[in-house]
Design a protein around this motif. Sequence first.
Motif, PDB file in Angstrom:
ATOM      1  N   SER A  15      -2.563   6.695  14.756  1.00  0.00           N
ATOM      2  CA  SER A  15      -1.277   6.006  14.763  1.00  0.00           C
ATOM      3  C   SER A  15      -0.787   5.628  13.372  1.00  0.00           C
ATOM      4  N   VAL A  16      -1.667   5.642  12.367  1.00  0.00           N
ATOM      5  CA  VAL A  16      -1.257   5.239  11.017  1.00  0.00           C
ATOM      6  C   VAL A  16      -1.429   6.346   9.982  1.00  0.00           C
ATOM      7  N   LYS A  17      -1.962   7.478  10.392  1.00  0.00           N
ATOM      8  CA  LYS A  17      -2.167   8.584   9.440  1.00  0.00           C
ATOM      9  C   LYS A  17      -0.856   8.977   8.786  1.00  0.00           C
ATOM     10  N   GLY A  18      -0.906   9.162   7.482  1.00  0.00           N
ATOM     11  CA  GLY A  18       0.281   9.553   6.743  1.00  0.00           C
ATOM     12  C   GLY A  18       1.155   8.386   6.327  1.00  0.00           C
ATOM     13  N   ARG A  19       0.889   7.198   6.868  1.00  0.00           N
ATOM     14  CA  ARG A  19       1.691   6.010   6.534  1.00  0.00           C
ATOM     15  C   ARG A  19       0.871   4.942   5.811  1.00  0.00           C
ATOM     16  N   PHE A  20      -0.395   4.802   6.183  1.00  0.00           N
ATOM     17  CA  PHE A  20      -1.259   3.785   5.593  1.00  0.00           C
ATOM     18  C   PHE A  20      -2.276   4.445   4.677  1.00  0.00           C
ATOM     19  N   THR A  21      -2.659   3.714   3.621  1.00  0.00           N
ATOM     20  CA  THR A  21      -3.692   4.183   2.705  1.00  0.00           C
ATOM     21  C   THR A  21      -4.660   3.052   2.411  1.00  0.00           C
ATOM     22  N   ILE A  22      -5.927   3.294   2.662  1.00  0.00           N
ATOM     23  CA  ILE A  22      -6.971   2.321   2.330  1.00  0.00           C
ATOM     24  C   ILE A  22      -7.593   2.705   0.998  1.00  0.00           C
ATOM     25  N   SER A  23      -7.881   1.704   0.183  1.00  0.00           N
ATOM     26  CA  SER A  23      -8.512   1.950  -1.107  1.00  0.00           C
ATOM     27  C   SER A  23      -9.398   0.760  -1.448  1.00  0.00           C
ATOM     28  N   ARG A  24     -10.203   0.927  -2.475  1.00  0.00           N
ATOM     29  CA  ARG A  24     -11.089  -0.177  -2.859  1.00  0.00           C
ATOM     30  C   ARG A  24     -11.261  -0.205  -4.363  1.00  0.00           C
ATOM     31  N   ASP A  25     -11.473  -1.408  -4.867  1.00  0.00           N
ATOM     32  CA  ASP A  25     -11.789  -1.631  -6.278  1.00  0.00           C
ATOM     33  C   ASP A  25     -13.149  -2.311  -6.284  1.00  0.00           C
ATOM     34  N   ASN A  26     -14.191  -1.544  -6.529  1.00  0.00           N
ATOM     35  CA  ASN A  26     -15.546  -2.091  -6.440  1.00  0.00           C
ATOM     36  C   ASN A  26     -15.807  -3.137  -7.517  1.00  0.00           C
ATOM     37  N   ALA A  27     -15.161  -3.022  -8.653  1.00  0.00           N
ATOM     38  CA  ALA A  27     -15.349  -4.009  -9.722  1.00  0.00           C
ATOM     39  C   ALA A  27     -14.859  -5.382  -9.275  1.00  0.00           C
ATOM     40  N   LYS A  28     -13.825  -5.385  -8.427  1.00  0.00           N
ATOM     41  CA  LYS A  28     -13.270  -6.643  -7.924  1.00  0.00           C
ATOM     42  C   LYS A  28     -13.786  -6.968  -6.523  1.00  0.00           C
ATOM     43  N   ASN A  29     -14.579  -6.070  -5.957  1.00  0.00           N
ATOM     44  CA  ASN A  29     -15.089  -6.236  -4.593  1.00  0.00           C
ATOM     45  C   ASN A  29     -13.929  -6.488  -3.624  1.00  0.00           C
ATOM     46  N   THR A  30     -12.898  -5.709  -3.781  1.00  0.00           N
ATOM     47  CA  THR A  30     -11.655  -5.884  -3.010  1.00  0.00           C
ATOM     48  C   THR A  30     -11.242  -4.562  -2.389  1.00  0.00           C
ATOM     49  N   VAL A  31     -10.757  -4.660  -1.160  1.00  0.00           N
ATOM     50  CA  VAL A  31     -10.229  -3.508  -0.450  1.00  0.00           C
ATOM     51  C   VAL A  31      -8.753  -3.741  -0.176  1.00  0.00           C
ATOM     52  N   TYR A  32      -7.985  -2.674  -0.208  1.00  0.00           N
ATOM     53  CA  TYR A  32      -6.541  -2.770  -0.015  1.00  0.00           C
ATOM     54  C   TYR A  32      -6.110  -1.896   1.160  1.00  0.00           C
ATOM     55  N   LEU A  33      -4.975  -2.253   1.739  1.00  0.00           N
ATOM     56  CA  LEU A  33      -4.342  -1.415   2.742  1.00  0.00           C
ATOM     57  C   LEU A  33      -2.858  -1.337   2.401  1.00  0.00           C
ATOM     58  N   GLN A  34      -2.453  -0.193   1.889  1.00  0.00           N
ATOM     59  CA  GLN A  34      -1.035   0.039   1.596  1.00  0.00           C
ATOM     60  C   GLN A  34      -0.397   0.563   2.865  1.00  0.00           C
ATOM     61  N   MET A  35       0.616  -0.130   3.341  1.00  0.00           N
ATOM     62  CA  MET A  35       1.275   0.223   4.599  1.00  0.00           C
ATOM     63  C   MET A  35       2.725   0.568   4.310  1.00  0.00           C
ATOM     64  N   ASN A  36       3.087   1.817   4.539  1.00  0.00           N
ATOM     65  CA  ASN A  36       4.447   2.297   4.330  1.00  0.00           C
ATOM     66  C   ASN A  36       5.072   2.706   5.654  1.00  0.00           C
ATOM     67  N   SER A  37       6.378   2.841   5.650  1.00  0.00           N
ATOM     68  CA  SER A  37       7.113   3.272   6.854  1.00  0.00           C
ATOM     69  C   SER A  37       6.686   2.457   8.066  1.00  0.00           C
ATOM     70  N   LEU A  38       6.665   1.155   7.895  1.00  0.00           N
ATOM     71  CA  LEU A  38       6.183   0.281   8.961  1.00  0.00           C
ATOM     72  C   LEU A  38       7.094   0.341  10.183  1.00  0.00           C
ATOM     73  N   LYS A  39       6.447   0.201  11.339  1.00  0.00           N
ATOM     74  CA  LYS A  39       7.138   0.232  12.624  1.00  0.00           C
ATOM     75  C   LYS A  39       6.891  -1.085  13.367  1.00  0.00           C
ATOM     76  N   PRO A  40       7.786  -1.447  14.271  1.00  0.00           N
ATOM     77  CA  PRO A  40       7.555  -2.682  15.041  1.00  0.00           C
ATOM     78  C   PRO A  40       6.195  -2.697  15.745  1.00  0.00           C
ATOM     79  N   GLU A  41       5.709  -1.537  16.158  1.00  0.00           N
ATOM     80  CA  GLU A  41       4.411  -1.488  16.839  1.00  0.00           C
ATOM     81  C   GLU A  41       3.225  -1.717  15.904  1.00  0.00           C
ATOM     82  N   ASP A  42       3.495  -1.826  14.607  1.00  0.00           N
ATOM     83  CA  ASP A  42       2.447  -2.191  13.654  1.00  0.00           C
ATOM     84  C   ASP A  42       2.248  -3.707  13.593  1.00  0.00           C
ATOM     85  N   THR A  43       3.103  -4.450  14.263  1.00  0.00           N
ATOM     86  CA  THR A  43       2.998  -5.902  14.271  1.00  0.00           C
ATOM     87  C   THR A  43       1.668  -6.328  14.880  1.00  0.00           C
ATOM     88  N   ALA A  44       0.905  -7.125  14.126  1.00  0.00           N
ATOM     89  CA  ALA A  44      -0.425  -7.549  14.560  1.00  0.00           C
ATOM     90  C   ALA A  44      -1.011  -8.478  13.507  1.00  0.00           C
TER      91      ALA A  44
END
Length: 121
Positions: free
Chosen positions: A62-91
Amino acid sequence: QVQLVESGGGLVQAGGSLRLSCAASGSIFSSNARAWYRQAPGKQRELVATITGSGSTNYADSVKGRFTISRDNAKNTVYLQMNSLKPEDTAVYYCNAGYYALRYVPLDDYWGRGTQVTVSS
């Protein structure tokens, strides 16, 4: 003590973008796989995206092509870039630390408190 803290949620119009962050502290290492889940009202929590310690990623259909997960191990942080958001992404979006055993296995004690994402139509 393990702590995962999500941030970056908010209200956005359909078609917009948001970037979620999950900062980890305690016994969570760069070798841990990490994941984003989400839970909409009245629905079960679902797996959205995962990333291994080496950076391999997987996404729910449901999110392929729209969301991208990435991580910065130096900061011990993970990100989720969410593009082309849809109302059904509400959560409420949660991050988790876990490991892979043929599939992603979440660690029960390694959950953040979540961040609300609301997409208006």
